[in-house]
Design a protein around this motif. Structure first.
Motif, mmCIF file in Angstrom:
data_model
loop_
_atom_site.group_PDB
_atom_site.id
_atom_site.type_symbol
_atom_site.label_atom_id
_atom_site.label_comp_id
_atom_site.label_asym_id
_atom_site.label_seq_id
_atom_site.Cartn_x
_atom_site.Cartn_y
_atom_site.Cartn_z
ATOM 1 N N UNK A 22 0.834 -1.199 0.000
ATOM 2 C CA UNK A 22 0.000 0.000 0.000
ATOM 3 C C UNK A 22 0.864 1.241 0.000
ATOM 4 N N UNK A 23 1.948 1.201 0.801
ATOM 5 C CA UNK A 23 2.860 2.343 0.879
ATOM 6 C C UNK A 23 3.544 2.578 -0.451
ATOM 7 N N UNK A 24 3.989 1.476 -1.088
ATOM 8 C CA UNK A 24 4.661 1.592 -2.382
ATOM 9 C C UNK A 24 3.719 2.178 -3.424
ATOM 10 N N UNK A 25 2.463 1.702 -3.412
ATOM 11 C CA UNK A 25 1.478 2.229 -4.360
ATOM 12 C C UNK A 25 1.257 3.709 -4.121
ATOM 13 N N UNK A 26 1.203 4.068 -2.824
ATOM 14 C CA UNK A 26 1.022 5.473 -2.479
ATOM 15 C C UNK A 26 2.190 6.302 -3.000
ATOM 16 N N UNK A 27 3.424 5.762 -2.833
ATOM 17 C CA UNK A 27 4.610 6.462 -3.319
ATOM 18 C C UNK A 27 4.578 6.600 -4.835
ATOM 19 N N UNK A 28 4.156 5.509 -5.513
ATOM 20 C CA UNK A 28 4.117 5.538 -6.972
ATOM 21 C C UNK A 28 3.057 6.516 -7.472
ATOM 22 N N UNK A 29 1.930 6.609 -6.701
ATOM 23 C CA UNK A 29 0.849 7.493 -7.113
ATOM 24 C C UNK A 29 1.105 8.942 -6.744
ATOM 25 N N UNK A 30 2.133 9.167 -5.910
ATOM 26 C CA UNK A 30 2.422 10.512 -5.429
ATOM 27 C C UNK A 30 2.610 11.482 -6.589
ATOM 28 N N UNK A 31 3.305 11.027 -7.609
ATOM 29 C CA UNK A 31 3.594 11.911 -8.729
ATOM 30 C C UNK A 31 2.352 12.173 -9.568
ATOM 31 N N UNK A 32 1.421 11.210 -9.543
ATOM 32 C CA UNK A 32 0.205 11.370 -10.334
ATOM 33 C C UNK A 32 -0.641 12.526 -9.813
ATOM 34 N N UNK A 33 -0.485 12.841 -8.509
ATOM 35 C CA UNK A 33 -1.270 13.924 -7.932
ATOM 36 C C UNK A 33 -0.645 15.280 -8.210
ATOM 37 N N UNK A 34 0.587 15.281 -8.704
ATOM 38 C CA UNK A 34 1.265 16.552 -8.980
ATOM 39 C C UNK A 34 1.100 16.915 -10.449
ATOM 40 N N UNK A 35 0.498 18.051 -10.691
ATOM 41 C CA UNK A 35 0.336 18.549 -12.059
ATOM 42 C C UNK A 35 1.307 19.695 -12.278
ATOM 43 N N UNK A 36 2.066 19.598 -13.364
ATOM 44 C CA UNK A 36 3.041 20.647 -13.669
ATOM 45 C C UNK A 36 2.306 21.990 -13.809
ATOM 46 N N UNK A 37 2.669 22.987 -12.988
ATOM 47 C CA UNK A 37 1.985 24.283 -13.051
ATOM 48 C C UNK A 37 2.195 24.973 -14.392
ATOM 49 N N UNK A 38 1.200 25.752 -14.793
ATOM 50 C CA UNK A 38 1.310 26.519 -16.032
ATOM 51 C C UNK A 38 2.213 27.735 -15.807
ATOM 52 N N UNK A 39 2.588 28.391 -16.902
ATOM 53 C CA UNK A 39 3.440 29.571 -16.806
ATOM 54 C C UNK A 39 2.794 30.659 -15.960
ATOM 55 N N UNK A 40 1.491 30.866 -16.145
ATOM 56 C CA UNK A 40 0.787 31.902 -15.382
ATOM 57 C C UNK A 40 0.717 31.543 -13.897
ATOM 58 N N UNK A 41 0.558 30.221 -13.601
ATOM 59 C CA UNK A 41 0.529 29.795 -12.195
ATOM 60 C C UNK A 41 1.879 30.018 -11.532
#
Length: 269
Positions: A22-41
């Motif tokens: 579960x921890x490994x899955x959480x770690x792997x999914x961690x990046x999925x929750x991060x969206x690269x901010x736009x230039x304006x953001x």
């Protein structure tokens, strides 16, 4: 009583594995929750921070990557964001851009994303084509890198992919037996199939439909960036007292790779 204890141990072990998975899955999914901010953001985020705050966070990112690089372990964007960038994630693109500039200008290194799907970074030597300085692998500065250099040489000379038995047999001829503990390398097989693979110097891939199971080796992404095939060919020529040009196919590939690398380098400049 003994049976109950055994059952309890099995259940405990099973639960531990589930928690670990579960921890490994959480770690792997961690990046999925991060969206690269736009230039304006990013711009709006920078307006809320002082230049000193951004510089400080950039310095922390640089230090974190340098520490990881001591073990040649690729750095995941998810880990950077979670452990270092934290509340500054809206300005992540600016921080990573500044970190890249610091690595180039201060350390002569290049921060490269070697895996665009999982967003993993490594540091490689940022050398101009005219620079005579070799990379750490081209002129191995320690025995472990020397071991890697031998393996990369075998793979290159055999067309880019070799079965693992060929590597083990080659090393045995050099008195490095993968089945025995080596005083310099320790567990040789583990160093090659685990450490070098995690560092992305080698790929160790199962060959389909083999019984018993067999594996093969290829160059890893980091080797493609750090190691000169022309240098390897020179090394082989010296070793066998042979003109490198006598290996026609390898010579053509080595110098073709060198040309494209120089072109890429000049384009970036």
């Amino acid at each position: 009583m003994t049976q109950r204890k055994r059952l309890s141990n099995v259940q405990s072990s099973s639960q531990s594995k589930r928690q670990s998975n579960s921890f490994m899955t959480q770690e792997e999914d961690e990046d999925a929750t991060f969206t690269q901010p736009s230039t304006s953001q990013v711009q709006r985020g920078l307006e809320k921070l002082t230049p000193a705050q951004v510089d400080q966070k950039t310095a922390e990112v640089v230090q974190y990557i340098l520490v990881k690089d001591q073990k040649k372990i690729p750095v995941r964007r998810a880990d950077l964001v979670k452990h270092v960038v934290k509340d500054y994630r809206t300005v992540y693109p600016e921080i990573i851009k500044r970190a890249m500039r610091t690595f180039e200008q201060v350390f002569g290194l290049k921060l490269v994303e070697i895996d665009s799907k999982n967003h993993m970074y490594v540091l490689v030597n940022n050398l101009d084509a005219s620079t005579a300085r070799p990379s750490p692998v081209e002129r191995p500065s320690n025995p472990k890198m020397g071991l890697l250099f031998v393996i990369l040489s075998v793979i290159f000379m055999k067309g880019g992919v070799v079965r693992e038995n060929l590597i083990w047999n080659t090393l045995k001829k050099l008195r490095v037996d993968p089945g025995q503990r080596h005083e310099e390398f320790g567990d040789v097989r583990k160093v090659i199939t685990d450490e070098f693979v995690r560092q992305r110097y080698l790929e160790y891939v199962r060959i389909p439909h083999t019984e018993p199971v067999e594996y093969e080796f290829r160059w890893g992404q980091r080797s493609d960036m750090e190691v000169s095939r022309a240098q390897i060919l020179e090394f082989m020529g010296q070793l066998h007292e042979q003109d490198p040009r006598s290996w026609t196919q390898q010579y053509r590939e080595a110098h073709s790779a060198a040309s494209s690398s120089q072109a890429s380098s000049s384009n970036h400049r």
